[in-house]
Design a protein around this motif. Structure first.
Motif, PDB file in Angstrom:
ATOM      1  N   VAL A 195      39.384  51.310  47.409  1.00 15.20           N
ATOM      2  CA  VAL A 195      38.626  50.375  46.577  1.00 15.20           C
ATOM      3  C   VAL A 195      39.082  48.949  46.833  1.00 15.20           C
ATOM      4  O   VAL A 195      38.268  48.007  46.872  1.00 15.20           O
ATOM      5  N   THR A 196      40.381  48.754  47.037  1.00 14.92           N
ATOM      6  CA  THR A 196      40.913  47.409  47.285  1.00 14.92           C
ATOM      7  C   THR A 196      40.300  46.792  48.538  1.00 14.92           C
ATOM      8  O   THR A 196      40.077  45.577  48.595  1.00 14.92           O
ATOM      9  N   ALA A 197      40.010  47.626  49.539  1.00 14.68           N
ATOM     10  CA  ALA A 197      39.425  47.110  50.769  1.00 14.68           C
ATOM     11  C   ALA A 197      38.057  46.486  50.524  1.00 14.68           C
ATOM     12  O   ALA A 197      37.652  45.564  51.245  1.00 14.68           O
ATOM     13  N   PHE A 198      37.334  46.956  49.512  1.00 21.93           N
ATOM     14  CA  PHE A 198      35.979  46.471  49.258  1.00 21.93           C
ATOM     15  C   PHE A 198      35.934  45.347  48.215  1.00 21.93           C
ATOM     16  O   PHE A 198      35.076  44.469  48.298  1.00 21.93           O
ATOM     17  N   VAL A 199      36.822  45.378  47.245  1.00 19.66           N
ATOM     18  CA  VAL A 199      36.747  44.396  46.160  1.00 19.66           C
ATOM     19  C   VAL A 199      37.845  43.341  46.247  1.00 19.66           C
ATOM     20  O   VAL A 199      37.784  42.344  45.530  1.00 19.66           O
ATOM     21  N   GLY A 200      38.844  43.551  47.110  1.00 19.93           N
ATOM     22  CA  GLY A 200      39.932  42.598  47.222  1.00 19.93           C
ATOM     23  C   GLY A 200      40.992  42.814  46.154  1.00 19.93           C
ATOM     24  O   GLY A 200      40.728  43.394  45.098  1.00 19.93           O
ATOM     25  N   VAL A 201      42.183  42.338  46.435  1.00 21.74           N
ATOM     26  CA  VAL A 201      43.285  42.543  45.502  1.00 21.74           C
ATOM     27  C   VAL A 201      43.083  41.771  44.206  1.00 21.74           C
ATOM     28  O   VAL A 201      43.644  42.120  43.164  1.00 21.74           O
ATOM     29  N   GLU A 202      42.262  40.689  44.256  1.00 21.06           N
ATOM     30  CA  GLU A 202      42.060  39.883  43.052  1.00 21.06           C
ATOM     31  C   GLU A 202      41.383  40.669  41.948  1.00 21.06           C
ATOM     32  O   GLU A 202      41.499  40.314  40.765  1.00 21.06           O
ATOM     33  N   ALA A 203      40.615  41.707  42.307  1.00 17.37           N
ATOM     34  CA  ALA A 203      39.923  42.489  41.285  1.00 17.37           C
ATOM     35  C   ALA A 203      40.895  43.183  40.349  1.00 17.37           C
ATOM     36  O   ALA A 203      40.556  43.474  39.196  1.00 17.37           O
ATOM     37  N   TRP A 204      42.120  43.438  40.826  1.00 16.36           N
ATOM     38  CA  TRP A 204      43.109  44.139  39.999  1.00 16.36           C
ATOM     39  C   TRP A 204      43.856  43.180  39.078  1.00 16.36           C
ATOM     40  O   TRP A 204      44.646  43.615  38.250  1.00 16.36           O
ATOM     41  N   TYR A 205      43.640  41.873  39.240  1.00 15.22           N
ATOM     42  CA  TYR A 205      44.360  40.902  38.429  1.00 15.22           C
ATOM     43  C   TYR A 205      43.680  40.645  37.086  1.00 15.22           C
ATOM     44  O   TYR A 205      44.314  40.132  36.161  1.00 15.22           O
ATOM     45  N   ALA A 206      42.403  40.964  36.976  1.00 13.22           N
ATOM     46  CA  ALA A 206      41.655  40.667  35.758  1.00 13.22           C
ATOM     47  C   ALA A 206      41.817  41.796  34.743  1.00 13.22           C
ATOM     48  O   ALA A 206      41.966  42.970  35.121  1.00 13.22           O
ATOM     49  N   PRO A 207      41.786  41.511  33.444  1.00 10.14           N
ATOM     50  CA  PRO A 207      41.843  42.572  32.424  1.00 10.14           C
ATOM     51  C   PRO A 207      40.622  43.480  32.535  1.00 10.14           C
ATOM     52  O   PRO A 207      39.536  43.045  32.902  1.00 10.14           O
TER      53      PRO A 207
END
Length: 422
Positions: A235-247
């Motif tokens: 999933v990180t490959a498609f949405v980028g690591v920034e997606a995991w930073y948001a609540p």
């Protein structure tokens, strides 16, 4: 485009941020649905069938053929872990300092944020690592079935399987660390150190159970963690690591979900089941050891290792965990793997577990040398030397034990053929 100099800027909300988070949820639900369907069993069965055909097509005996599976599993797991967990640097945050603030490109059309002079892991790497992790997990799940299926199960195969598992524990945690990062939305190096120990104690607890009951119970927490890790990577490959930073829910961050999953699996699955199985053996009078000292003996060395390493962290003159977190994790994981392997040998041979592992001695010696101030400014060098020494010693231990077991069972490691008699 050059980095903005002199100031740090906040990140403007990305127009597609909501769509990215929704994509994470949709992909996760889809993959989890596939996992809980019948296709999951079909997937394992196809791998088993393929592996059986490969062994049969080679001809000869399959006495130790199943040993190739955990060997390939370690290669795949370490390849993926080294690529993400150890090859990409991150900024150092020393004690008393604020977490590193991301510095962004001048163009905010793409929500690409990075620490100064450091880059994100490329998206393609996340896909490769996710697939490698899933393949490694699959092979780790079928090796025992394949060994029993071909009547080639031996204590050497068990040592290979669980011995490699014990060393791979550190890679699981450290690699996920590279997904969430550190800072206000990431995981601090000390919290990750504690999470690593939750995983390590969960592993040793299962083998402590077998040492006392003779039966090894493998909880589902491992399966859940491996599937989750593979999903996170892809999933990180498609949405980028920034997606995991948001609540994602009630201001809870994904790192909080990651932490809660590890602790929950340990407290609600691994620990209760091990204690329950131990209690059943006690009630049925089938315990292999009866005194409290003998029952708790396998836990002495892991507890001492935890105390030594934690003391080093708190009393370190140079904040060694902040400066060299990955190296410190690997040192802990290697010493723990040696403790686990010796426990596995004891439980297989029904021999008494030694109360102290010898690797605790060089760790204690380095700790005393650091705290005494006799080697000022050399703490990082001492950690490197200690880690190299423990790694070589653990590899030497593995080679010697495998050679002895191979001669005892008259088999060849990494071969389908038995040795010819002299």
């Amino acid at each position: 485009m050059a980095l903005l100099e002199g100031r740090t800027h906040s990140i403007s909300p990305h127009p597609g941020g909501a769509e990215q988070l929704e994509a994470v949820e949709r992909i996760s639900i889809l993959l989890l649905a596939c996992i809980h369907s019948e296709s999951w069993s079909w997937h394992f069965q196809r791998v088993e069938d393929w592996w059986g055909l490969q062994q049969e097509s080679c001809g000869g005996s399959t006495q130790d053929g199943a040993q190739k599976v955990p060997d390939l599993w370690l290669f795949l797991q370490v390849a993926g872990a080294l690529t993400v967990g150890f090859c990409f640097p991150f900024p150092v945050q020393r004690r008393g300092q604020q977490p590193p603030v991301p510095v962004c490109h001048a163009s905010l059309l793409e929500r690409h944020c990075e620490a100064p002079d450091h880059q994100h892991v490329p998206n393609g790497v996340w896909i490769v690592v996710g697939l490698l992790n899933f393949m490694a997990y699959t092979l780790d799940g079928v090796d025992g079935k394949q060994a029993r299926r071909t009547n080639s199960s031996t204590p050497l195969g068990e040592l290979f399987d669980h011995g490699l598992d014990s060393w791979a524990c550190v890679y699981f945690v450290v690699t996920v660390y590279s997904t969430f990062g550190r800072g206000s939305t990431g995981v601090s190096v000390f919290v990750l150190y504690l999470l690593l120990w939750v995983v390590l104690f969960s592993f040793i607890l299962s083998h402590w159970e077998k040492y006392n009951t003779g039966i090894l119970f493998l909880p589902w927490g491992y399966d859940v963690s491996q599937v989750t890790i593979s999903i996170v990577y892809i999933v990180t490959a498609f949405v980028g690591v920034e997606a995991w930073y948001a609540p994602f829910l009630f201001n809870f961050l994904y790192r909080d979900l990651f932490t809660a999953m590890i602790i929950a699996c340990a407290l609600t699955v691994t620990l209760p089941m091990s204690l329950y199985n131990f209690y059943k053996a006690y009630k049925n009078n089938t315990l292999k050891h009866h005194s409290v000292y003998e029952i708790l003996l396998p836990l002495v060395s892991p507890v001492l290792l935890f105390l030594l390493c934690t003391t080093w962290i708190f009393l370190s003159p140079t904040d060694i965990l902040e400066v060299q977190p990955r190296l410190f994790y690997f040192m802990v994981g290697t010493a723990f793997a040696n403790i686990s392997c010796q426990l596995i040998v004891c439980q297989m041979s029904s021999t008494r577990c030694q109360p102290l592992n010898w690797m605790l001695l060089p760790i204690a010696a380095v700790l005393l040398l650091v705290l005494s101030g006799l080697a000022p400014g050399s703490e990082t060098l001492l950690l490197y030397l200690l880690t190299a020494f423990l790694t070589l010693a653990h590899i030497h231990y593995g080679v010697v034990v495998v050679s002895q077991l191979s001669r005892h069972f008259n088999i060849r490691p990494f071969s389908l053929r038995k040795p010819t008699p002299d």
